[in-house]
Design a protein around this motif. Structure first.
Motif, PDB file in Angstrom:
ATOM      1  N   THR A   6      22.152 -52.661  15.572  1.00  0.00           N
ATOM      2  CA  THR A   6      20.950 -51.519  16.280  1.00  0.00           C
ATOM      3  C   THR A   6      19.363 -51.676  16.154  1.00  0.00           C
ATOM      4  O   THR A   6      19.201 -52.542  15.152  1.00  0.00           O
ATOM      5  N   THR A   7      18.946 -51.458  17.394  1.00  0.00           N
ATOM      6  CA  THR A   7      17.629 -52.179  17.339  1.00  0.00           C
ATOM      7  C   THR A   7      16.726 -51.366  16.316  1.00  0.00           C
ATOM      8  O   THR A   7      17.489 -49.726  15.959  1.00  0.00           O
ATOM      9  N   ARG A   8      15.654 -51.602  15.506  1.00  0.00           N
ATOM     10  CA  ARG A   8      14.993 -50.732  14.682  1.00  0.00           C
ATOM     11  C   ARG A   8      13.298 -51.074  14.825  1.00  0.00           C
ATOM     12  O   ARG A   8      12.876 -52.082  15.758  1.00  0.00           O
ATOM     13  N   SER A   9      12.645 -50.350  15.190  1.00  0.00           N
ATOM     14  CA  SER A   9      11.377 -49.996  15.310  1.00  0.00           C
ATOM     15  C   SER A   9      10.324 -50.229  14.082  1.00  0.00           C
ATOM     16  O   SER A   9       9.354 -50.699  13.852  1.00  0.00           O
ATOM     17  N   ASP A  10      11.012 -49.580  12.475  1.00  0.00           N
ATOM     18  CA  ASP A  10      10.124 -49.275  11.241  1.00  0.00           C
ATOM     19  C   ASP A  10      10.168 -50.859  10.896  1.00  0.00           C
ATOM     20  O   ASP A  10      11.561 -51.807  10.808  1.00  0.00           O
ATOM     21  N   LYS A  11       9.488 -51.653  10.747  1.00  0.00           N
ATOM     22  CA  LYS A  11       9.288 -53.422  10.221  1.00  0.00           C
ATOM     23  C   LYS A  11       8.546 -53.053   8.248  1.00  0.00           C
ATOM     24  O   LYS A  11       7.887 -51.943   8.054  1.00  0.00           O
ATOM     25  N   ARG A  17      12.908 -51.979   2.577  1.00  0.00           N
ATOM     26  CA  ARG A  17      13.604 -51.075   1.410  1.00  0.00           C
ATOM     27  C   ARG A  17      14.973 -49.970   1.403  1.00  0.00           C
ATOM     28  O   ARG A  17      15.712 -49.339   1.184  1.00  0.00           O
ATOM     29  N   ARG A  18      14.428 -48.622   2.264  1.00  0.00           N
ATOM     30  CA  ARG A  18      14.731 -47.685   2.727  1.00  0.00           C
ATOM     31  C   ARG A  18      16.100 -48.362   3.952  1.00  0.00           C
ATOM     32  O   ARG A  18      16.831 -47.206   3.274  1.00  0.00           O
ATOM     33  N   LEU A  19      16.097 -49.169   4.359  1.00  0.00           N
ATOM     34  CA  LEU A  19      17.647 -49.529   4.790  1.00  0.00           C
ATOM     35  C   LEU A  19      18.692 -50.140   4.405  1.00  0.00           C
ATOM     36  O   LEU A  19      20.161 -49.634   4.088  1.00  0.00           O
ATOM     37  N   ARG A  20      18.407 -50.593   2.516  1.00  0.00           N
ATOM     38  CA  ARG A  20      19.096 -51.300   2.351  1.00  0.00           C
ATOM     39  C   ARG A  20      19.994 -50.076   1.127  1.00  0.00           C
ATOM     40  O   ARG A  20      20.558 -49.793   1.217  1.00  0.00           O
ATOM     41  N   HIS A  21      18.972 -48.549   0.807  1.00  0.00           N
ATOM     42  CA  HIS A  21      19.270 -47.833   0.829  1.00  0.00           C
ATOM     43  C   HIS A  21      20.307 -47.324   1.150  1.00  0.00           C
ATOM     44  O   HIS A  21      21.045 -46.018   0.443  1.00  0.00           O
ATOM     45  N   ALA A  22      20.351 -47.225   2.485  1.00  0.00           N
ATOM     46  CA  ALA A  22      20.991 -46.352   3.143  1.00  0.00           C
ATOM     47  C   ALA A  22      21.922 -47.216   3.284  1.00  0.00           C
ATOM     48  O   ALA A  22      23.051 -46.413   4.167  1.00  0.00           O
ATOM     49  N   GLY A  23      22.617 -48.447   2.555  1.00  0.00           N
ATOM     50  CA  GLY A  23      23.733 -48.969   3.498  1.00  0.00           C
ATOM     51  C   GLY A  23      23.502 -49.994   4.950  1.00  0.00           C
ATOM     52  O   GLY A  23      24.329 -50.110   5.413  1.00  0.00           O
ATOM     53  N   ARG A  24      22.104 -50.340   4.860  1.00  0.00           N
ATOM     54  CA  ARG A  24      21.797 -50.668   6.118  1.00  0.00           C
ATOM     55  C   ARG A  24      21.288 -52.396   6.047  1.00  0.00           C
ATOM     56  O   ARG A  24      20.647 -52.394   4.658  1.00  0.00           O
ATOM     57  N   LEU A  37      13.879 -60.082  17.847  1.00  0.00           N
ATOM     58  CA  LEU A  37      13.718 -58.587  18.187  1.00  0.00           C
ATOM     59  C   LEU A  37      14.393 -58.354  16.113  1.00  0.00           C
ATOM     60  O   LEU A  37      15.424 -58.779  15.359  1.00  0.00           O
ATOM     61  N   SER A  38      13.780 -56.997  15.956  1.00  0.00           N
ATOM     62  CA  SER A  38      14.601 -56.662  14.845  1.00  0.00           C
ATOM     63  C   SER A  38      15.514 -55.723  15.048  1.00  0.00           C
ATOM     64  O   SER A  38      14.942 -54.965  15.946  1.00  0.00           O
ATOM     65  N   ILE A  39      16.597 -55.662  14.196  1.00  0.00           N
ATOM     66  CA  ILE A  39      17.325 -55.295  14.416  1.00  0.00           C
ATOM     67  C   ILE A  39      18.652 -54.712  12.972  1.00  0.00           C
ATOM     68  O   ILE A  39      17.698 -55.260  12.075  1.00  0.00           O
ATOM     69  N   GLU A  40      19.240 -53.801  12.959  1.00  0.00           N
ATOM     70  CA  GLU A  40      19.887 -53.796  11.655  1.00  0.00           C
ATOM     71  C   GLU A  40      21.000 -53.748  11.965  1.00  0.00           C
ATOM     72  O   GLU A  40      21.761 -53.401  12.938  1.00  0.00           O
ATOM     73  N   LEU A  41      21.955 -53.562  10.349  1.00  0.00           N
ATOM     74  CA  LEU A  41      23.573 -53.793  10.259  1.00  0.00           C
ATOM     75  C   LEU A  41      24.002 -53.136   9.245  1.00  0.00           C
ATOM     76  O   LEU A  41      23.607 -52.619   8.411  1.00  0.00           O
TER      77      LEU A  41
END
Length: 208
Positions: A6-11, A17-24, A37-41
């Motif tokens: 999914t695309t992500r806007s926060d960089k 760090r927040r993404l990783r804590h959320a399992g992303r 393009l910044s994305i998340e998995l």
């Protein structure tokens, strides 16, 4: 092979760090005519995908926000001691443009080679992957290296194998024919046996 993104806007570091804590997992996709393009998995999905050899040497089907596009895995950043993926880089793939990437080598028939079967030597895999250039449709998941004819003390060179159709090796500088595998004597094996034999003969002669 397919995975979701999914695309992500926060960089930035805090957002990652927040993404990783959320399992992303923060990631980026670049190349082609579009901007990076910044994305998340999903961490679990990408973690298990990365454990498959084919994921590292295949054209991947990335489902980005539900829309598919072809990409190639380019880089993975792992946590220094935890089983955690920190960041992933992907490159967009154009079916009409050649790509350069590394493909794993699969060695076969080593146990049946004269070097092993007759001479009792071991085979060293000098290279485990090969950098190739080809169109996306021609990219092999692996390249087989047949060791069945390898003789004692011999080598298997790149020129000894046939690359798949449409695939060429990427040459760097004055690079000559590459050694892919080599047959080597077991350390201390034959030498120790020969030394033991000489000692035995010497002892027998002294006794006579």
């Amino acid at each position: 092979m397919k995975f979701n993104a999914t695309t992500r806007s926060d960089k930035g570091t805090s957002a990652s760090r927040r993404l990783r804590h959320a399992g992303r997992v923060p990631a980026i996709v670049y190349g082609g005519t579009a901007d990076p393009l910044s994305i998340e998995l999903d961490h679990n999905e990408i973690f298990h995908a990365l454990r498959k050899e084919a994921f590292h040497a295949s054209i991947l089907d990335m489902q980005l926000d539900g829309k598919g596009q072809q990409v190639l895995l380019r880089a993975v950043q792992w946590h220094p001691y935890k089983p955690q993926v920190l960041h992933v880089d992907f490159q967009r793939v154009d079916a009409k443009q050649t790509i350069t990437t590394k493909v794993p080598l699969h060695f076969i028939n080593g146990d049946a080679s004269p070097a092993v079967k007759i001479s009792g030597q071991i085979i060293s895999h000098v290279m485990t992957e090969l950098e190739v250039t080809c169109l996306p449709a021609d990219l092999p998941q692996a390249i087989e290296v047949d060791l069945g004819e390898l003789d004692s003390g011999g080598n298997v060179y790149l020129s000894d194998i046939t690359l798949p159709q449409g695939v060429t090796h990427t040459v760097h500088g004055a690079e000559s024919d590459l050694v892919l595998a080599a047959a080597l004597a077991k350390r201390g094996g034959d030498t120790a046996a020969e030394a033991g034999g000489d000692d035995a003969e010497g002892t027998q002669e002294a006794a006579e």
